[in-house]
Design a protein around this motif. Sequence first.
Motif, PDB file in Angstrom:
ATOM      1  N   LEU A   1      -5.690   0.104  -6.817  1.00 41.40           N
ATOM      2  CA  LEU A   1      -4.428   0.616  -7.392  1.00 41.40           C
ATOM      3  C   LEU A   1      -4.022  -0.259  -8.579  1.00 41.40           C
ATOM      4  O   LEU A   1      -3.706  -1.440  -8.400  1.00 41.40           O
ATOM      5  CB  LEU A   1      -3.315   0.598  -6.329  1.00 41.40           C
TER       6      LEU A   1
ATOM      7  N   THR B   1      11.083   4.416  -1.265  1.00 44.70           N
ATOM      8  CA  THR B   1      10.488   5.419  -2.156  1.00 44.70           C
ATOM      9  C   THR B   1      11.521   6.487  -2.502  1.00 44.70           C
ATOM     10  O   THR B   1      11.625   6.915  -3.664  1.00 44.70           O
ATOM     11  CB  THR B   1       9.245   6.054  -1.481  1.00 44.70           C
TER      12      THR B   1
ATOM     13  N   ARG C   1      -7.990  -1.403  -0.372  1.00 44.13           N
ATOM     14  CA  ARG C   1      -7.342  -0.222  -0.972  1.00 44.13           C
ATOM     15  C   ARG C   1      -6.430  -0.631  -2.132  1.00 44.13           C
ATOM     16  O   ARG C   1      -6.336   0.064  -3.152  1.00 44.13           O
ATOM     17  CB  ARG C   1      -6.539   0.532   0.094  1.00 44.13           C
TER      18      ARG C   1
ATOM     19  N   GLN D   1       0.795   3.535  -3.275  1.00 38.23           N
ATOM     20  CA  GLN D   1       0.229   4.893  -3.217  1.00 38.23           C
ATOM     21  C   GLN D   1       1.183   5.932  -3.809  1.00 38.23           C
ATOM     22  O   GLN D   1       0.773   7.019  -4.177  1.00 38.23           O
ATOM     23  CB  GLN D   1      -0.094   5.266  -1.761  1.00 38.23           C
ATOM     24  N   GLN D   2       2.474   5.574  -3.880  1.00 36.18           N
ATOM     25  CA  GLN D   2       3.455   6.498  -4.486  1.00 36.18           C
ATOM     26  C   GLN D   2       3.576   6.271  -5.994  1.00 36.18           C
ATOM     27  O   GLN D   2       4.422   6.877  -6.651  1.00 36.18           O
ATOM     28  CB  GLN D   2       4.844   6.290  -3.846  1.00 36.18           C
TER      29      GLN D   2
ATOM     30  N   GLY E   1      -1.198   5.339   5.727  1.00 35.33           N
ATOM     31  CA  GLY E   1      -1.947   4.599   4.709  1.00 35.33           C
ATOM     32  C   GLY E   1      -3.432   4.928   4.755  1.00 35.33           C
ATOM     33  O   GLY E   1      -4.226   4.293   4.051  1.00 35.33           O
TER      34      GLY E   1
ATOM     35  N   LEU F   1       0.831  -1.203   0.000  1.00 34.29           N
ATOM     36  CA  LEU F   1       0.000   0.000   0.000  1.00 34.29           C
ATOM     37  C   LEU F   1       0.872   1.264   0.000  1.00 34.29           C
ATOM     38  O   LEU F   1       0.647   2.193  -0.792  1.00 34.29           O
ATOM     39  CB  LEU F   1      -0.924  -0.012   1.230  1.00 34.29           C
ATOM     40  N   LEU F   2       1.861   1.289   0.886  1.00 31.53           N
ATOM     41  CA  LEU F   2       2.701   2.501   0.992  1.00 31.53           C
ATOM     42  C   LEU F   2       3.464   2.764  -0.303  1.00 31.53           C
ATOM     43  O   LEU F   2       3.590   3.914  -0.738  1.00 31.53           O
ATOM     44  CB  LEU F   2       3.664   2.367   2.176  1.00 31.53           C
TER      45      LEU F   2
END
Length: 409
Positions: A124, A323, A120, A27-28, A61, A23-24
């Motif tokens: 994506l 990231t 979630r 999301q980027q 998140g 997720l982390l």
Amino acid sequence: MSRARQDTVLIVGGGPVGLFCALLLGQQGINVTVFDNNEGLQDDPRAATTHPATLEVLDEGGLVDDMIRVGLVTPVFQFWDRPTGKLVAEFEHALLKDDVKYPFVVQCEQFKTSRLILERLEKLSNVNVFFNHEVMRVRQDANQVHVTVRTGDGEKPFTGKWLIGADGGRSTVRKQCDIAFEGFTWEERFLVLTTPFDFKSERGYCERSYFADPDEWCNCFKVSANGPPGLWRTVFPARSDVSIDEIMSDEAVHGRLQRFFPKPGGYEIVHRNLYVTHQRVAATFRLGRVMLAGDSAHVNNSIGGMGLNGGLQDAANLCGKLTQVILHGGEDRLLDLYSLQRRTVTNEFVQAQTIANKKRLEAKDPQTRRQNLDELAAAAADPAKAREFMLRSGMVLMQRRAASIGLET
Ligand SMILES: Cc1cc2nc3c(=O)[nH]c(=O)nc-3n(C[C@H](O)[C@H](O)[C@H](O)COP(=O)(O)OP(=O)(O)OC[C@H]3O[C@@H](n4cnc5c(N)ncnc54)[C@H](O)[C@@H]3O)c2cc1C
């Protein structure tokens, strides 16, 4: 074998830690593929306690409001002396109101947290989660990581730039990388018995209650389950020289609950689970393009509820740095810093604290027991000491310490 697929980050393990990493990163906008060997999410009754410091991490998140909705907010926790039946100490998280955003614990079963994350991830397009995919082999070169995955259609190769091993205590990734898992295994196992019997209304135990007893310590927790009214989980030590069949027999499990809190009519027991318990930490959390997070990097006894909390904190620490490396030209030394920070605090806090928690509950020597209980009572009675106690038990000091560690230049 089919042609290798290219992905930026491969994640082995679709437990809560692997999914949170996905997720982390997802999301980027980073491409992620998760492999899990199960058919879907596992719903065995393991972690529930989510500490204040971890709620802040989960906030990254966007998960906390939903966890509060499906879990239970628990503002206090208690220590009891089981032989005398006396309440020794009660700690109120509200004392942390100036230290943390969420001055409480949320009891949210780990399969619910995983489900919220998976919902979630499904939105994506840059994240794939493959269940029924077991990673068998891991190999890396200077530029890539290669895995061989057993699927319903035979073995398939996948290739990524980086790999996160979030595949639990028996981690294939850790073994494939030859990373030692240093520590020990407790002689006794941990028995979890789950019942709808309401220990709060019947006996005044709060949703997180710890019982010291030289003969048989106990932890007693409430989870919301599909509630209300919810379920109560009791955790007891189970001797290693007694067979599993004997420990799990109806007579033995009902006998334990009756000894813990006698009541007419017997108990309804909805789950009974037995766990071998270890204290182990991987020799490094990073080897080249492979990083370990969660139980693959560290395991501990469940008293104090710190294992998954530590794993989710690993995920946030690691994914922030990854990231930076992938998207913003960060040096890959940042990943060494991940290993240094998280391995240090795992040893200094989670390992030390959970071992101390167990020793405190099981102490046999009457003088040591008295001293332990007096210290708890004194800490609870003094707001400054109580705050200090909860900064540690709520894993806030651990996060602060991790952030203070840097690499030598
Ligand atoms: C009784 C009990 C109570 C606990 N209570 C708490 C608590 O209150 N709070 C807390 O913080 N912690 C608690 N814990 C610890 C917590 O359950 C673990 O720390 C947590 O499950 C770790 O999550 P994870 O995602 O790292 O690993 P796991 O949950 O073990 O997930 C790993 C996943 O990887 C998959 N996998 C394994 N090998 C492969 C492979 N080769 N290929 C593909 N997939 C693979 C597994 O099937 C699994 O789905 C408790 C543990 C127990 C036993």
